[in-house]
Design an enzyme around this catalytic site. Structure first.
Site, PDB file in Angstrom:
ATOM      1  N   HIS A 125      39.801 -21.580 -50.750  1.00 54.09           N
ATOM      2  CA  HIS A 125      38.876 -22.205 -49.800  1.00 54.09           C
ATOM      3  C   HIS A 125      39.204 -23.676 -49.551  1.00 54.09           C
ATOM      4  CE1 HIS A 125      36.385 -18.738 -49.468  1.00 54.09           C
ATOM      5  NE2 HIS A 125      35.997 -18.754 -50.731  1.00 54.09           N
ATOM      6  N   ASP A 162      40.675 -11.371 -51.608  1.00 48.44           N
ATOM      7  CA  ASP A 162      39.370 -11.856 -52.025  1.00 48.44           C
ATOM      8  C   ASP A 162      38.340 -11.453 -50.975  1.00 48.44           C
ATOM      9  OD1 ASP A 162      38.301 -14.333 -54.021  1.00 48.44           O
ATOM     10  OD2 ASP A 162      37.134 -14.069 -52.189  1.00 48.44           O
ATOM     11  N   HIS A 164      35.924 -13.090 -49.874  1.00 52.26           N
ATOM     12  CA  HIS A 164      35.628 -14.219 -48.995  1.00 52.26           C
ATOM     13  C   HIS A 164      36.913 -14.663 -48.306  1.00 52.26           C
ATOM     14  CE1 HIS A 164      32.596 -14.380 -52.262  1.00 52.26           C
ATOM     15  NE2 HIS A 164      31.770 -14.611 -51.257  1.00 52.26           N
ATOM     16  N   ASP A 245      36.361  -9.992 -56.158  1.00 51.60           N
ATOM     17  CA  ASP A 245      34.939  -9.946 -55.822  1.00 51.60           C
ATOM     18  C   ASP A 245      34.620  -8.946 -54.719  1.00 51.60           C
ATOM     19  OD1 ASP A 245      36.422 -11.624 -54.210  1.00 51.60           O
ATOM     20  OD2 ASP A 245      35.094 -13.358 -54.414  1.00 51.60           O
TER      21      ASP A 245
END
Length: 308
Positions: A125, A162, A164, A245
């Site tokens: 991120h 991931d 996200h 995740d």
């Protein structure tokens, strides 16, 4: 197959606030599961501290100074609502970068066939000038640049599974066709980026998944979007931003993958690395916040790396 594992006790000293999902127990859970006899032949190496100058491969000096200055002498300091630093966070982040770059060196020199880096804080991120989403520096981006600068890699593929979207990696390589970025992720979900039509210089391939998607839709996204892009790109190195995740147990999202899906995805990416990159594959831990789901998924991932 020689599969190397990099980790380091310093990663446990990156402290987050009580109740924060990105916590030291994540690495403790991974360490415990990899103590099983099935991993007896895993080549375990203590991660080296990285060179500060390599952070500049992906981030400007002013930003690096800002993050370094935010690290407190005691207690915790917040960079944003989700992202905090403690006294050892700088050293932990630098050692995560050192491990990733060493992993790249290993696969280019033949010291290992593939490498898994169990480090924290995560990185995908972190945009060029913004630390966010639990991430300080973009480790995958730095490792890709390291492969280009030190080993002459012309094309690096980063595959991010991931749950996200890796907005930071997309931001850093948006206009750079020498790096392919492919992401499967839940949408809508933090950080709100990763739509189909975000394509950069033709080097960004997003495959967003709706909430409650499972194995079939995830595998279809990999088969229909990610693998054809890799086939067209023919990378010299494959880097995985390996967040776990998207596991059905994870509390931060609603994608319903199992360990078998991570095993499968690892296998198909190893196949592409074998076809185009002489097997060179580096996997970097990103998210994964249910300890059991994380540990079992990492075990499946590393078993596949070891088996080929």
């Amino acid at each position: 197959m020689v599969t190397r594992l990099y980790s380091h006790p310093i990663y446990l000293d990156h402290i987050t606030p009580p109740g924060h999902p990105e916590r030291p127990d994540r690495l403790r859970a991974i360490t415990r599961v990899l103590e099983d006899e099935a991993f007896a032949y895993l080549d375990r190496v203590e991660a080296p501290e990285g060179d500060r100058e390599t952070i500049l491969y992906a981030h400007p000096e002013e930003f690096v100074r800002r993050v370094e200055a935010a690290v407190p002498d005691t207690g915790l300091a917040r960079i944003d609502a989700d992202t905090s630093v403690s006294p050892k966070s700088w050293q932990a982040a630098l050692t995560a970068i050192g491990a990733a770059n060493a992993a790249v060196d290993d696969v280019f020199t033949g010291a290992a066939d593939n490498v898994f880096v169990a480090a924290r804080p995560p990185g995908h991120h972190a945009e060029r000038t913004t630390a966010m989403g639990f991430c300080l520096f973009n480790t995958a981006a730095i490792a890709a640049r390291h492969a280009q600068k030190k080993h002459g890699a012309e094309r690096v593929a980063i595959v991010d599974w991931d749950v996200h979207h890796g907005n930071g990696t997309q931001d850093i390589f948006w206009s750079d066709p020498s790096v392919l970025y492919c992401s499967t992720h839940q949408m809508p979900l933090f950080p709100g980026t990763g739509a189909w039509n975000e394509t950069g210089a033709g080097n960004i391939v997003n495959a967003p998944l709706s909430p409650n998607s499972g194995s079939d839709l995830f595998r279809d996204a990999v088969l229909s979007r990610v693998l054809p892009a890799i086939d067209d790109f023919r990378p010299d190195l494959v880097i995985i931003s390996a967040g776990f995740d998207a596991h059905h147990r994870d509390p931060l999202a609603e994608i319903n993958l199992t360990e078998a899906d991570f095993d499968w995805a690892t296998g198909v990416l190893m196949d592409r690395a074998s076809r185009y990159a002489n097997g060179r594959l580096v996997s970097l831990l990103e998210g994964g916040y249910d300890l059991q789901g994380l540990a079992f998924s990492v075990a499946a991932h590393v078993k596949r790396l070891m088996k080929g």
